[in-house]
Design a protein around this motif. Structure first.
Motif, PDB file in Angstrom:
ATOM      1  N   ARG A  47      -6.751  -4.872  -7.098  1.00  0.00           N
ATOM      2  CA  ARG A  47      -6.270  -3.501  -7.064  1.00  0.00           C
ATOM      3  C   ARG A  47      -7.319  -2.745  -6.268  1.00  0.00           C
ATOM      4  O   ARG A  47      -8.517  -2.836  -6.558  1.00  0.00           O
ATOM      5  CB  ARG A  47      -6.135  -2.939  -8.471  1.00  0.00           C
ATOM      6  CG  ARG A  47      -5.615  -1.517  -8.523  1.00  0.00           C
ATOM      7  CD  ARG A  47      -5.294  -1.103  -9.950  1.00  0.00           C
ATOM      8  NE  ARG A  47      -6.407  -1.219 -10.862  1.00  0.00           N
ATOM      9  CZ  ARG A  47      -7.269  -0.228 -11.133  1.00  0.00           C
ATOM     10  NH1 ARG A  47      -7.146   0.945 -10.544  1.00  0.00           N
ATOM     11  NH2 ARG A  47      -8.256  -0.415 -11.998  1.00  0.00           N
TER      12      ARG A  47
ATOM     13  N   GLU B 261      -8.442   0.946  -4.277  1.00  0.00           N
ATOM     14  CA  GLU B 261      -8.259   2.370  -4.025  1.00  0.00           C
ATOM     15  C   GLU B 261      -9.260   2.765  -2.953  1.00  0.00           C
ATOM     16  O   GLU B 261     -10.435   2.400  -3.033  1.00  0.00           O
ATOM     17  CB  GLU B 261      -8.471   3.194  -5.288  1.00  0.00           C
ATOM     18  CG  GLU B 261      -7.409   2.943  -6.337  1.00  0.00           C
ATOM     19  CD  GLU B 261      -7.530   3.852  -7.550  1.00  0.00           C
ATOM     20  OE1 GLU B 261      -8.408   4.744  -7.567  1.00  0.00           O
ATOM     21  OE2 GLU B 261      -6.726   3.660  -8.485  1.00  0.00           O
TER      22      GLU B 261
ATOM     23  N   TRP C 200       0.833  -1.187   0.000  1.00  0.00           N
ATOM     24  CA  TRP C 200       0.000   0.000   0.000  1.00  0.00           C
ATOM     25  C   TRP C 200       0.874   1.246   0.000  1.00  0.00           C
ATOM     26  O   TRP C 200       2.017   1.220   0.436  1.00  0.00           O
ATOM     27  CB  TRP C 200      -0.971   0.021   1.177  1.00  0.00           C
ATOM     28  CG  TRP C 200      -0.361   0.137   2.543  1.00  0.00           C
ATOM     29  CD1 TRP C 200       0.020  -0.888   3.355  1.00  0.00           C
ATOM     30  CD2 TRP C 200      -0.091   1.338   3.271  1.00  0.00           C
ATOM     31  NE1 TRP C 200       0.523  -0.404   4.529  1.00  0.00           N
ATOM     32  CE2 TRP C 200       0.461   0.957   4.521  1.00  0.00           C
ATOM     33  CE3 TRP C 200      -0.254   2.690   2.992  1.00  0.00           C
ATOM     34  CZ2 TRP C 200       0.843   1.888   5.478  1.00  0.00           C
ATOM     35  CZ3 TRP C 200       0.130   3.617   3.953  1.00  0.00           C
ATOM     36  CH2 TRP C 200       0.665   3.214   5.175  1.00  0.00           C
TER      37      TRP C 200
ATOM     38  N   THR D   2      -2.429  -3.114  -3.498  1.00  0.00           N
ATOM     39  CA  THR D   2      -2.535  -4.341  -4.275  1.00  0.00           C
ATOM     40  C   THR D   2      -2.522  -5.484  -3.274  1.00  0.00           C
ATOM     41  O   THR D   2      -1.945  -5.364  -2.197  1.00  0.00           O
ATOM     42  CB  THR D   2      -1.364  -4.526  -5.261  1.00  0.00           C
ATOM     43  OG1 THR D   2      -0.138  -4.574  -4.509  1.00  0.00           O
ATOM     44  CG2 THR D   2      -1.312  -3.407  -6.285  1.00  0.00           C
TER      45      THR D   2
ATOM     46  N   GLU E 241      -1.235   8.188  -2.357  1.00  0.00           N
ATOM     47  CA  GLU E 241      -1.025   9.095  -3.487  1.00  0.00           C
ATOM     48  C   GLU E 241      -2.063  10.195  -3.379  1.00  0.00           C
ATOM     49  O   GLU E 241      -3.253   9.945  -3.613  1.00  0.00           O
ATOM     50  CB  GLU E 241      -1.155   8.358  -4.820  1.00  0.00           C
ATOM     51  CG  GLU E 241       0.000   7.441  -5.127  1.00  0.00           C
ATOM     52  CD  GLU E 241      -0.076   6.847  -6.530  1.00  0.00           C
ATOM     53  OE1 GLU E 241      -0.917   7.290  -7.341  1.00  0.00           O
ATOM     54  OE2 GLU E 241       0.715   5.936  -6.800  1.00  0.00           O
TER      55      GLU E 241
ATOM     56  N   THR F  36      -5.580   9.519  -1.811  1.00  0.00           N
ATOM     57  CA  THR F  36      -6.037   8.155  -2.060  1.00  0.00           C
ATOM     58  C   THR F  36      -5.029   7.139  -1.542  1.00  0.00           C
ATOM     59  O   THR F  36      -3.826   7.277  -1.748  1.00  0.00           O
ATOM     60  CB  THR F  36      -6.255   7.926  -3.574  1.00  0.00           C
ATOM     61  OG1 THR F  36      -7.165   8.912  -4.056  1.00  0.00           O
ATOM     62  CG2 THR F  36      -6.812   6.552  -3.858  1.00  0.00           C
TER      63      THR F  36
ATOM     64  N   THR G 183     -10.375   5.849   0.244  1.00  0.00           N
ATOM     65  CA  THR G 183     -10.215   7.128   0.922  1.00  0.00           C
ATOM     66  C   THR G 183     -10.671   6.940   2.368  1.00  0.00           C
ATOM     67  O   THR G 183     -11.526   6.107   2.659  1.00  0.00           O
ATOM     68  CB  THR G 183     -11.032   8.248   0.255  1.00  0.00           C
ATOM     69  OG1 THR G 183     -12.403   7.845   0.181  1.00  0.00           O
ATOM     70  CG2 THR G 183     -10.523   8.542  -1.142  1.00  0.00           C
TER      71      THR G 183
ATOM     72  N   LYS H  36      -3.688   3.596  -2.134  1.00  0.00           N
ATOM     73  CA  LYS H  36      -3.662   2.633  -3.235  1.00  0.00           C
ATOM     74  C   LYS H  36      -3.006   1.347  -2.762  1.00  0.00           C
ATOM     75  O   LYS H  36      -1.937   1.382  -2.159  1.00  0.00           O
ATOM     76  CB  LYS H  36      -2.930   3.205  -4.438  1.00  0.00           C
ATOM     77  CG  LYS H  36      -3.666   4.393  -5.036  1.00  0.00           C
ATOM     78  CD  LYS H  36      -3.121   4.795  -6.369  1.00  0.00           C
ATOM     79  CE  LYS H  36      -3.998   5.887  -6.955  1.00  0.00           C
ATOM     80  NZ  LYS H  36      -3.635   6.175  -8.333  1.00  0.00           N
TER      81      LYS H  36
END
Length: 124
Positions: free
Chosen positions: A70, A72, A49, A59, A52, A55, A74, A57
């Motif tokens: 994947r 994403e 993790w 995997t 960015e 966010t 908040t 991000k």
């Protein structure tokens, strides 16, 4: 609620799992114990993790379903989160699945909310 667990380790590693089961409300009471393999880095720690902008991000691989994810997310605050978890902080996430038999990841993400349901030992 579907039984998904997401653990973000401080070192940037991720553990994700899905149980073939369902939890009832409130989640913090019905989910039972969290397997040690998620809490400590182990074979369940399959992704990474990073942040960015605003966010988170990630995997991860859910090995039982052979699903490369994947994710994403908040961070949000909601007083309603205390109904399910132990904090007003939640992760509002989108998960793109890529199962081993598929040629590419699913174009439509699954939307999911993750609640904090346990304190880690160092937080107690």
């Amino acid at each position: 609620f579907t039984c998904s667990i997401l653990v973000l380790h401080e070192n940037g590693r991720v553990a994700y799992g899905w149980y073939d089961d369902y939890w009832s409300s409130p989640i913090r009471e019905s989910c039972g114990s969290i397997p040690t393999s998620f809490i400590v880095e182990s074979e369940r720690t399959t992704g990474d993790w990073k942040v960015e902008g605003m966010t988170l991000k990630m995997t991860a691989v859910e090995e039982d379903m052979d699903d490369s994810l994947r994710i994403e997310a908040t961070v949000a605050n909601s007083a309603k989160a205390l109904k399910e978890g132990i904090s007003e902080m939640i992760l509002v996430a989108k998960l793109w699945h890529h199962f081993s038999g598929d040629s590419k990841e699913k174009s439509e993400p699954e939307e999911k909310t993750f609640y904090k349901i346990r304190e880690w030992p160092e937080e107690s």
